[in-house]
Design a protein around this motif. Structure first.
Motif, short mmCIF file in Angstrom:
data_model
loop_
_atom_site.label_atom_id
_atom_site.label_comp_id
_atom_site.label_asym_id
_atom_site.label_seq_id
_atom_site.Cartn_x
_atom_site.Cartn_y
_atom_site.Cartn_z
N CYS A 1 11.59 -9.66 10.85
CA CYS A 1 10.90 -9.29 9.62
C CYS A 1 10.58 -7.80 9.69
O CYS A 1 10.05 -7.32 10.69
CB CYS A 1 9.61 -10.11 9.45
SG CYS A 1 8.62 -9.62 8.02
N HIS B 1 8.39 -6.29 8.19
CA HIS B 1 6.94 -6.12 8.15
C HIS B 1 6.35 -6.75 9.42
O HIS B 1 6.06 -7.95 9.43
CB HIS B 1 6.34 -6.79 6.91
CG HIS B 1 7.00 -6.39 5.62
ND1 HIS B 1 6.74 -5.20 4.99
CD2 HIS B 1 7.93 -7.05 4.88
CE1 HIS B 1 7.47 -5.13 3.89
NE2 HIS B 1 8.19 -6.24 3.80
N HIS C 1 3.97 -8.27 11.80
CA HIS C 1 2.68 -8.88 11.45
C HIS C 1 2.30 -9.99 12.42
O HIS C 1 3.14 -10.47 13.20
CB HIS C 1 2.73 -9.46 10.03
CG HIS C 1 3.71 -10.60 9.90
ND1 HIS C 1 5.07 -10.42 9.68
CD2 HIS C 1 3.53 -11.95 9.95
CE1 HIS C 1 5.67 -11.58 9.61
NE2 HIS C 1 4.76 -12.53 9.77
N TYR D 1 4.01 -19.54 2.17
CA TYR D 1 3.02 -18.47 2.14
C TYR D 1 2.04 -18.65 3.30
O TYR D 1 1.64 -19.77 3.62
CB TYR D 1 2.22 -18.50 0.83
CG TYR D 1 3.06 -18.38 -0.42
CD1 TYR D 1 3.33 -17.13 -1.00
CD2 TYR D 1 3.57 -19.52 -1.06
CE1 TYR D 1 4.08 -17.02 -2.16
CE2 TYR D 1 4.33 -19.42 -2.21
CZ TYR D 1 4.59 -18.16 -2.76
OH TYR D 1 5.35 -18.06 -3.91
N LYS E 1 -1.46 -6.83 9.95
CA LYS E 1 -0.54 -5.86 10.52
C LYS E 1 -1.33 -4.67 11.03
O LYS E 1 -2.43 -4.37 10.53
CB LYS E 1 0.48 -5.40 9.48
CG LYS E 1 -0.10 -4.60 8.33
CD LYS E 1 0.99 -4.14 7.38
CE LYS E 1 0.40 -3.30 6.24
NZ LYS E 1 1.46 -2.83 5.31
N LEU F 1 -2.76 -9.06 4.82
CA LEU F 1 -1.80 -9.23 3.75
C LEU F 1 -1.33 -10.68 3.74
O LEU F 1 -1.65 -11.45 4.65
CB LEU F 1 -0.60 -8.31 3.92
CG LEU F 1 0.39 -8.59 5.07
CD1 LEU F 1 1.70 -7.87 4.81
CD2 LEU F 1 -0.17 -8.18 6.42
N MET G 1 2.08 -13.03 3.64
CA MET G 1 3.52 -13.04 3.81
C MET G 1 4.12 -14.22 3.07
O MET G 1 3.56 -15.32 3.05
CB MET G 1 3.89 -13.13 5.29
CG MET G 1 3.45 -11.95 6.13
SD MET G 1 4.13 -10.37 5.57
CE MET G 1 5.91 -10.73 5.64
N PHE H 1 11.79 -12.39 4.04
CA PHE H 1 10.36 -12.16 4.04
C PHE H 1 9.99 -11.18 2.93
O PHE H 1 10.75 -10.28 2.60
CB PHE H 1 9.88 -11.57 5.37
CG PHE H 1 9.93 -12.52 6.52
CD1 PHE H 1 8.84 -13.34 6.82
CD2 PHE H 1 11.04 -12.59 7.34
CE1 PHE H 1 8.86 -14.20 7.90
CE2 PHE H 1 11.09 -13.44 8.43
CZ PHE H 1 9.99 -14.25 8.71
N ASN H 2 8.77 -11.35 2.41
CA ASN H 2 8.19 -10.37 1.50
C ASN H 2 6.70 -10.26 1.79
O ASN H 2 6.05 -11.25 2.15
CB ASN H 2 8.40 -10.76 0.03
CG ASN H 2 9.80 -10.43 -0.46
OD1 ASN H 2 10.19 -9.27 -0.51
ND2 ASN H 2 10.56 -11.46 -0.81
N ALA H 3 6.17 -9.06 1.65
CA ALA H 3 4.74 -8.82 1.85
C ALA H 3 4.05 -8.77 0.50
O ALA H 3 4.53 -8.13 -0.44
CB ALA H 3 4.52 -7.51 2.61
N GLU I 1 0.40 -7.93 -1.37
CA GLU I 1 -0.92 -7.31 -1.21
C GLU I 1 -2.02 -8.28 -1.63
O GLU I 1 -1.84 -9.11 -2.52
CB GLU I 1 -1.02 -6.03 -2.06
CG GLU I 1 -0.12 -4.91 -1.58
CD GLU I 1 -0.35 -3.63 -2.37
OE1 GLU I 1 -1.22 -3.63 -3.27
OE2 GLU I 1 0.33 -2.63 -2.09
#
Length: 322
Positions: free
Chosen positions: A193, A195, A197, A211, A216, A225, A227, A236-238, A240
């Motif tokens: 990933c 990101h 984390h 989810y 991080k 955050l 994920m 994967f996506n982060a 906010e």
């Protein structure tokens, strides 16, 4: 007719029926029957109660209780009932979080061992042990996800880095297929990933997207955050958080609310009095269609009259009807 009759049976009876004949085995394992069975038992409010056993000389273990709302309302869903299932050598996540059941299945773990469990049928399938780990005993977190389109389960296993300067070890993904688990041909696949984390909260899977809350390292500190992980594409996506300064801790977890993932706070930190004897639970709903956070509050009437202020209560989600 036989399929309709079988869909009314409890899970432990279904597990025995697959051995009656090849035809019954084919029907019960078909996606159509599983969808019918799931819908019928979800309408009854099926659920899983978890009682984690402390780690002693005998090693880890977890007690699972599979009950539904009708049993709880009648007092039949007690811990001493026949739906009690003790599982040795596995436990809930290291953080004490427990993944929400997906189509009657839950994910258990201990160090490099992971298993899929069906508490209602009292069945446990241990996945192959994760190989090639740099730090075998370091805390890791496993999440179970389901892709509706492909009708496939996958387990995501993520490591926990110990410092900002440490390069994060790859995660692992396992595709749960009945035939490959039996012959051992399926293996954990590495996944990275972008990101980096650390998983913090439990996981929740909605519409093929998993989810979970995470942290991080950022500028010498830590930033919270959410994920998301696509079970189908394995991307994967982060996401906010909805409020600046909001940080995850042991009091945060995800629940289902009106079919959406909802981020709530456990215990007294998540329940506030509104001055008239009632209480309010605040939550953040993640709108999976609009991909945005929405704040929602649920008022609980008569809270002060019926709840002891010393009690530790946790909002675990809503029923199928909301």
């Amino acid at each position: 007719i036989q399929s309709e009759s079988n869909s009314r049976l409890p899970q432990d009876s279904i597990a025995r029926l697959v051995a009656v004949s090849k035809e019954w085995n084919r029907v019960i394992r078909s996606k159509g029957f599983r969808d019918t069975y799931k819908d019928r038992w979800v309408e009854k409010g099926s659920g899983v109660l978890v009682g984690d056993s402390p780690i002693g000389e005998g090693g880890p273990g977890v007690t699972l209780h599979s009950v539904n709302q009708q049993q709880l309302a009648s007092g039949a869903g007690s811990a001493s009932g026949q739906d009690k299932f003790w599982v040795e050598e596995f436990a809930v996540g290291r953080s004490g979080q427990f993944g929400l059941p997906i189509r009657g299945l839950v994910c258990l773990e201990w160090e490099s061992k992971v298993a899929i469990c069906n508490p209602g049928a009292k069945l446990l399938v241990a996945l192959p042990e994760i190989q090639g780990l740099v730090h075998k005993r370091r805390a890791r977190t496993s999440y179970l996800g389901y892709d509706d389109d492909g009708d496939v389960f996958k387990v995501l296993n993520m490591p926990k880095p110990v410092s900002e300067n440490e390069k994060q070890e790859p995660g692992r993904v396992f595709t749960v297929r009945r035939e490959t688990i039996r012959d051992g041909s399926e293996a954990w696949r590495p996944i990275r990933c972008k990101h980096a984390h650390t998983p913090i909260t439990n996981g929740i899977c909605v519409g093929g997207i998993l989810y979970y809350g995470a942290e991080k390292y950022c500028n010498g500190g830590r930033e919270s955050l959410v994920m998301s992980f696509s079970v189908k594409s394995e991307e994967f996506n982060a996401i906010e958080l909805p409020e600046a300064g909001l940080t995850f801790g042991i009091y945060h977890h995800f629940v289902y609310y009106q079919g959406q993932p909802a981020l709530v706070t456990k215990g007294k930190k998540g329940i506030r009095a509104n001055g008239n004897g009632n209480a309010v639970i605040d939550m953040w709903l993640w709108n999976v269609i609009e991909t945005m956070w929405e704040k929602n509050s649920v008022e609980i009437p008569g809270w002060k009259d019926v709840v002891n202020e010393e009690m530790f209560l946790s909002f675990r989600g809503s029923t199928r009807t909301g």
